[in-house]
Scaffold this active site. Structure first.
Site, PDB file in Angstrom:
ATOM      1  CB  SER A 141      -0.858   0.066   1.267  1.00 53.57           C
ATOM      2  OG  SER A 141      -1.816  -0.913   1.236  1.00 53.57           O
ATOM      3  CG  HIS A 152      -2.861  -1.876  -4.081  1.00 49.81           C
ATOM      4  ND1 HIS A 152      -1.886  -2.744  -3.664  1.00 49.81           N
ATOM      5  CD2 HIS A 152      -3.369  -1.325  -2.972  1.00 49.81           C
ATOM      6  CE1 HIS A 152      -1.810  -2.712  -2.345  1.00 49.81           C
ATOM      7  NE2 HIS A 152      -2.710  -1.863  -1.906  1.00 49.81           N
ATOM      8  CG  HIS A 200      -5.008  -7.183  -0.446  1.00 51.45           C
ATOM      9  ND1 HIS A 200      -4.891  -6.244  -1.434  1.00 51.45           N
ATOM     10  CD2 HIS A 200      -4.003  -6.945   0.430  1.00 51.45           C
ATOM     11  CE1 HIS A 200      -3.850  -5.467  -1.170  1.00 51.45           C
ATOM     12  NE2 HIS A 200      -3.299  -5.862  -0.053  1.00 51.45           N
ATOM     13  CE1 TYR A 257      -8.529  -5.273   0.688  1.00 53.51           C
ATOM     14  CE2 TYR A 257      -6.872  -6.072   2.225  1.00 53.51           C
ATOM     15  CZ  TYR A 257      -7.270  -5.182   1.243  1.00 53.51           C
ATOM     16  OH  TYR A 257      -6.422  -4.217   0.814  1.00 53.51           O
ATOM     17  CD  GLU A 258      -8.165  -6.637  -3.771  1.00 48.33           C
ATOM     18  OE1 GLU A 258      -8.439  -6.082  -4.833  1.00 48.33           O
ATOM     19  OE2 GLU A 258      -7.021  -7.036  -3.479  1.00 48.33           O
ATOM     20  CB  ALA A 289       1.559  -0.367   4.811  1.00 51.47           C
ATOM     21  CG  MET A 308      -5.297  -6.100   6.460  1.00 49.63           C
ATOM     22  SD  MET A 308      -6.510  -4.912   5.860  1.00 49.63           S
ATOM     23  CE  MET A 308      -6.726  -3.869   7.312  1.00 49.63           C
ATOM     24  CB  SER A 309      -0.792  -8.457   2.238  1.00 49.37           C
ATOM     25  OG  SER A 309       0.302  -7.711   2.750  1.00 49.37           O
ATOM     26  CG  ASN A 341      -1.140   2.117  11.274  1.00 47.11           C
ATOM     27  OD1 ASN A 341      -1.008   1.793  10.095  1.00 47.11           O
ATOM     28  ND2 ASN A 341      -1.644   1.307  12.173  1.00 47.11           N
ATOM     29  CG  HIS A 397      -6.362   2.416   2.437  1.00 42.32           C
ATOM     30  ND1 HIS A 397      -5.380   1.462   2.650  1.00 42.32           N
ATOM     31  CD2 HIS A 397      -6.376   2.629   1.105  1.00 42.32           C
ATOM     32  CE1 HIS A 397      -4.837   1.125   1.482  1.00 42.32           C
ATOM     33  NE2 HIS A 397      -5.426   1.815   0.529  1.00 42.32           N
TER      34      HIS A 397
HETATM   35  N1  HPA Z   1      -3.638  -3.153  10.580  1.00 43.85           N
HETATM   36  C1  HPA Z   1      -3.762  -3.914   9.475  1.00 43.85           C
HETATM   37  N2  HPA Z   1      -3.220  -3.602   8.314  1.00 43.85           N
HETATM   38  C2  HPA Z   1      -2.519  -2.459   8.226  1.00 43.85           C
HETATM   39  C3  HPA Z   1      -2.348  -1.617   9.330  1.00 43.85           C
HETATM   40  C4  HPA Z   1      -2.935  -1.978  10.568  1.00 43.85           C
HETATM   41  O1  HPA Z   1      -2.827  -1.288  11.598  1.00 43.85           O
HETATM   42  N3  HPA Z   1      -1.612  -0.575   8.903  1.00 43.85           N
HETATM   43  C5  HPA Z   1      -1.332  -0.783   7.594  1.00 43.85           C
HETATM   44  N4  HPA Z   1      -1.881  -1.928   7.180  1.00 43.85           N
END
Ligand code: HPA
Length: 272
Positions: free
Chosen positions: A28, A59, A81, A83-84, A111, A208-209, A232, A244
């Site tokens: 991301s 993306h 992903h 989740y898609e 990320a 998430m990947s 973060n 996001h």
């Molecule tokens: N959680 C899940 N996926 C992420 C996060 C998070 O805090 N930050 C960036 N991708």
């Protein structure tokens, strides 16, 4: 699924005859890393038969073929992903495709949210191991010509590549932290209680990947390096709400640092 990999591979080979040594997946907001490669061709995913499409903002969904420091690479800009709505098997199809193209090593970037206290926004964490909360992409019939039914995961993240990444980071003056990555399904961010659970399970960063991609690569005998950008603090560990857009904005700020690290690493990895 294996037939679909071959079909998509044939469709790619109708368009490009490039033999990459190393495959790089950009997470991301990290798509701009592809601008630092000497690009030869790019192939949008929607030009490839059977290819799952990335639907996430940030993306763009294409393979970029070219050179980094004279090393032939393929860069996947925009991953697919779970989740898609794709199955884990579909989500790793592009990974299998890059391996069919001939890559010997994969650099997976993403990320993530920092869980461990010292992992702050802006840090880069090399993934030393993972926990996957997503069904394995190897569920289903196995084709032994691709890999074993029960692949060993002791060294899922290749020790030699990790050593090279440490050396590359030192050379370019980037601080490289290390830790365990946990893959949740997403697309919602985790709850604070889930983040506490992840910490208790031994995870240092959450995303998430990546974990299922590593599993697919290990199955096919390919070496993996994972680089996670901490965009973060994980949910509940700071006062900030997660979005996001913020993940992408923070990611863009690390592109230079991550690009120089990857450029150096690619040279070391190609000489092996
Ligand atoms: N959680 C899940 N996926 C992420 C996060 C998070 O805090 N930050 C960036 N991708």
């Amino acid at each position: 699924m294996w037939k679909r990999v071959e079909k998509t591979y044939a469709s790619l080979r109708n368009k490009v005859d490039f033999k990459p040594q190393i495959g790089i997946v950009l997470g991301s907001g990290l798509g701009a890393i592809a601008e630092n490669i000497e690009s030869v061709y790019s192939v949008p995913f929607d030009c490839l038969q059977g290819m799952p499409m990335s639907t996430v903002e940030g993306h763009s969904g294409r393979f970029v073929f070219g050179y980094i420091n004279r090393v032939p690479v393929v860069v996947m800009q925009g991953r697919v992903h779970y989740y898609e709505g794709y199955t884990p098997q579909e989500a790793v199809l592009p990974i299998r495709l890059m391996i069919r193209m001939g890559v010997k090593a994969l650099v997976l970037t993403n990320a993530s949210g920092g869980i461990r206290d010292d992992l702050d926004t802006g840090d880069i964490m090399m993934i030393t191991d993972h926990i996957s909360l997503v069904p394995s992409p190897l569920i289903g019939r196995n084709d032994p010509s691709y890999g074993d039914r029960f692949p060993d995961m002791t060294e899922a993240y290749d020790p030699a590549l990790k050593e090279m990444a440490r050396a590359a980071a030192k050379k370019v003056g980037v601080e490289l932290k290390e830790g365990v990555y946990i893959q949740f399904t997403g697309p919602n961010f985790e709850t604070p209680a889930e983040v506490r659970m992840a910490r208790a399970m031994g995870a240092d960063a959450v995303g998430m990947s990546t974990a299922i991609e590593t599993i697919a690569a290990v199955h096919m005998g390919i070496k993996v390096l994972g680089l996670s950008f901490i965009s973060n603090k994980a949910c509940g560990l700071s006062d900030k709400k997660l979005s996001h857009l913020d993940v992408q904005a923070e990611s863009r700020s690390v592109v230079g640092k991550l690009s120089s690290l990857i450029s150096e690493l690619v040279v070391l990895a190609s000489n092996k």
